[in-house]
Structure formats: structure tokens, C-alpha cells
Motif scaffolding. Structure first.
Motif, PDB file in Angstrom:
ATOM      1  N   ALA A  91      -0.248 -18.117  -4.356  1.00  0.00           N
ATOM      2  CA  ALA A  91      -1.176 -17.109  -4.873  1.00  0.00           C
ATOM      3  C   ALA A  91      -2.127 -16.610  -3.788  1.00  0.00           C
ATOM      4  O   ALA A  91      -2.401 -15.414  -3.690  1.00  0.00           O
ATOM      5  N   THR A  92      -2.611 -17.506  -2.965  1.00  0.00           N
ATOM      6  CA  THR A  92      -3.507 -17.092  -1.893  1.00  0.00           C
ATOM      7  C   THR A  92      -2.761 -16.231  -0.873  1.00  0.00           C
ATOM      8  O   THR A  92      -3.305 -15.250  -0.368  1.00  0.00           O
ATOM      9  N   ALA A  93      -1.511 -16.563  -0.599  1.00  0.00           N
ATOM     10  CA  ALA A  93      -0.707 -15.748   0.319  1.00  0.00           C
ATOM     11  C   ALA A  93      -0.559 -14.324  -0.210  1.00  0.00           C
ATOM     12  O   ALA A  93      -0.683 -13.358   0.538  1.00  0.00           O
ATOM     13  N   VAL A  94      -0.327 -14.184  -1.507  1.00  0.00           N
ATOM     14  CA  VAL A  94      -0.222 -12.855  -2.121  1.00  0.00           C
ATOM     15  C   VAL A  94      -1.563 -12.143  -2.039  1.00  0.00           C
ATOM     16  O   VAL A  94      -1.642 -10.945  -1.734  1.00  0.00           O
ATOM     17  N   ARG A  95      -2.633 -12.858  -2.254  1.00  0.00           N
ATOM     18  CA  ARG A  95      -3.978 -12.257  -2.256  1.00  0.00           C
ATOM     19  C   ARG A  95      -4.423 -11.803  -0.872  1.00  0.00           C
ATOM     20  O   ARG A  95      -5.274 -10.930  -0.756  1.00  0.00           O
ATOM     21  N   VAL A  96      -3.854 -12.375   0.170  1.00  0.00           N
ATOM     22  CA  VAL A  96      -4.162 -11.891   1.516  1.00  0.00           C
ATOM     23  C   VAL A  96      -3.773 -10.417   1.615  1.00  0.00           C
ATOM     24  O   VAL A  96      -4.531  -9.585   2.120  1.00  0.00           O
ATOM     25  N   PHE A  97      -2.600 -10.082   1.080  1.00  0.00           N
ATOM     26  CA  PHE A  97      -2.150  -8.687   1.109  1.00  0.00           C
ATOM     27  C   PHE A  97      -3.004  -7.814   0.195  1.00  0.00           C
ATOM     28  O   PHE A  97      -3.235  -6.641   0.490  1.00  0.00           O
ATOM     29  N   GLU A  98      -3.484  -8.368  -0.896  1.00  0.00           N
ATOM     30  CA  GLU A  98      -4.406  -7.607  -1.754  1.00  0.00           C
ATOM     31  C   GLU A  98      -5.695  -7.300  -1.000  1.00  0.00           C
ATOM     32  O   GLU A  98      -6.248  -6.210  -1.120  1.00  0.00           O
ATOM     33  N   GLY A  99      -6.162  -8.255  -0.215  1.00  0.00           N
ATOM     34  CA  GLY A  99      -7.360  -8.037   0.593  1.00  0.00           C
ATOM     35  C   GLY A  99      -7.149  -6.933   1.617  1.00  0.00           C
ATOM     36  O   GLY A  99      -8.023  -6.083   1.817  1.00  0.00           O
ATOM     37  N   SER A 129       1.515  -8.022  -4.842  1.00  0.00           N
ATOM     38  CA  SER A 129       1.208  -7.949  -6.273  1.00  0.00           C
ATOM     39  C   SER A 129       1.902  -6.746  -6.907  1.00  0.00           C
ATOM     40  O   SER A 129       2.288  -6.803  -8.077  1.00  0.00           O
ATOM     41  N   GLU A 130       2.102  -5.669  -6.132  1.00  0.00           N
ATOM     42  CA  GLU A 130       2.818  -4.503  -6.673  1.00  0.00           C
ATOM     43  C   GLU A 130       4.263  -4.881  -7.002  1.00  0.00           C
ATOM     44  O   GLU A 130       4.798  -4.440  -8.016  1.00  0.00           O
ATOM     45  N   GLU A 131       4.894  -5.666  -6.141  1.00  0.00           N
ATOM     46  CA  GLU A 131       6.263  -6.101  -6.386  1.00  0.00           C
ATOM     47  C   GLU A 131       6.339  -7.089  -7.546  1.00  0.00           C
ATOM     48  O   GLU A 131       7.272  -7.062  -8.340  1.00  0.00           O
ATOM     49  N   LEU A 132       5.339  -7.946  -7.639  1.00  0.00           N
ATOM     50  CA  LEU A 132       5.338  -8.934  -8.720  1.00  0.00           C
ATOM     51  C   LEU A 132       5.119  -8.303 -10.082  1.00  0.00           C
ATOM     52  O   LEU A 132       5.718  -8.724 -11.072  1.00  0.00           O
ATOM     53  N   TYR A 133       4.246  -7.303 -10.130  1.00  0.00           N
ATOM     54  CA  TYR A 133       3.859  -6.725 -11.425  1.00  0.00           C
ATOM     55  C   TYR A 133       4.341  -5.307 -11.614  1.00  0.00           C
ATOM     56  O   TYR A 133       3.948  -4.651 -12.571  1.00  0.00           O
ATOM     57  N   HIS A 134       5.154  -4.825 -10.664  1.00  0.00           N
ATOM     58  CA  HIS A 134       5.715  -3.472 -10.738  1.00  0.00           C
ATOM     59  C   HIS A 134       4.640  -2.430 -10.980  1.00  0.00           C
ATOM     60  O   HIS A 134       4.792  -1.534 -11.803  1.00  0.00           O
ATOM     61  N   ALA A 135       3.496  -2.587 -10.310  1.00  0.00           N
ATOM     62  CA  ALA A 135       2.369  -1.654 -10.495  1.00  0.00           C
ATOM     63  C   ALA A 135       2.493  -0.460  -9.598  1.00  0.00           C
ATOM     64  O   ALA A 135       3.081  -0.422  -8.609  1.00  0.00           O
TER      65      ALA A 135
END
Length: 135
Positions: A91-99, A129-135
Motif C-alpha cells: 500500500a505504501t508503494a502504491v501511495r508513493v505514486f499517489e504522492g 491507484s488508477e490501475e487498481l481502481y480503474h479511475a
């Protein structure tokens, strides 16, 4: 031209008001020390993330790194993602890209980061997160 050079060129070609975010030198307001160059900032955080031993330390480093008024270099993002995976926190790895997405000025710059770090994401199995949630 290498992707890193293209990314650096794109980040430098921003309007003057936005350029202050990633200026080559900035003042660390929390201390009375002299200015730190972007290169020394980058090296400091790469070294920090390479030595981070637990999740608390990785997250503390991310909070400190992203609190500065600049977009971290791809090498810092890579070191942070590797540290997050090393301490086994996807989750933190994914959030790095969100940051990164929140720090850049536009979608093209975010896309440039994703392109630059595509090999890392594939190697470590990180989806945005875009790939995970198709946003």
C-alpha cells in the motif's frame, strides 16, 4: 535524449511561478542552515530510503520528502518504492505514486514519471491507484 533528461527538461520548462516548486536550490525553512541543492536533496533521500529498516521509518521519510516544495527526482521515488516493498508494505508503494501525482503540475509530468519508472513497477508488481481502481 534519455527519459530522465526529458523529464528534467519538462520539469524545468514550467512557468516561473510553478518553477519555484522544483528550483535547483531551495531554503530549508525548518533549520538555520544554508541552501541545499536539488542534487544533494536527491542523494540525501535516496540514501535515507536505502537504509530504512521498517515501515515507520519509510513513511516518516516519505512525509518529510513530500513536505518540501518540489517534486522528488525519479531516483528518490525508486528508492522509496523499493524501501516500501523491502518492508513488505504494498500500500505504501502504491501511495508513493499517489504522492507524485499530487506534486506534479499536470498529467503529462505524471505520465513521464510513470514511463520512467515502468520497469521498476513491473519488476516489483506495483500498480497505480488508477490501475487498481480503474479511475
Amino acid at each position: 535524449m534519455m527519459r530522465t533528461q526529458m523529464l528534467a527538461t519538462a520539469l524545468r520548462a514550467r512557468p516561473a511561478a510553478a518553477a519555484a516548486r522544483i528550483a535547483p536550490k531551495f531554503t530549508r525553512m525548518s533549520s538555520g542552515h544554508e541552501q541545499e541543492s536539488f542534487e544533494s536533496f536527491t542523494q540525501r533521500y535516496v540514501t535515507f530510503f536505502e537504509g530504512a529498516e521498517d515501515l515507520f521509518e519509510v513513511q516518516r521519510g516519505l512525509n518529510n520528502c513530500f513536505a518540501h516544495d518540489l517534486v522528488p527526482a525519479p531516483s528518490v521515488v525508486e528508492a522509496a518504492v523499493r524501501a516500501a516493498r523491502r518492508v513488505n508494505d504494498y500500500a505504501t508503494a502504491v501511495r508513493v505514486f499517489e504522492g507524485v501525482r499530487e506534486k506534479v503540475e499536470n498529467k503529462q509530468q505524471y505520465k513521464a514519471y510513470l514511463d520512467e519508472l515502468k520497469g521498476l513497477r513491473e519488476e516489483l508488481g506495483i500498480e497505480t491507484s488508477e490501475e487498481l481502481y480503474h479511475a
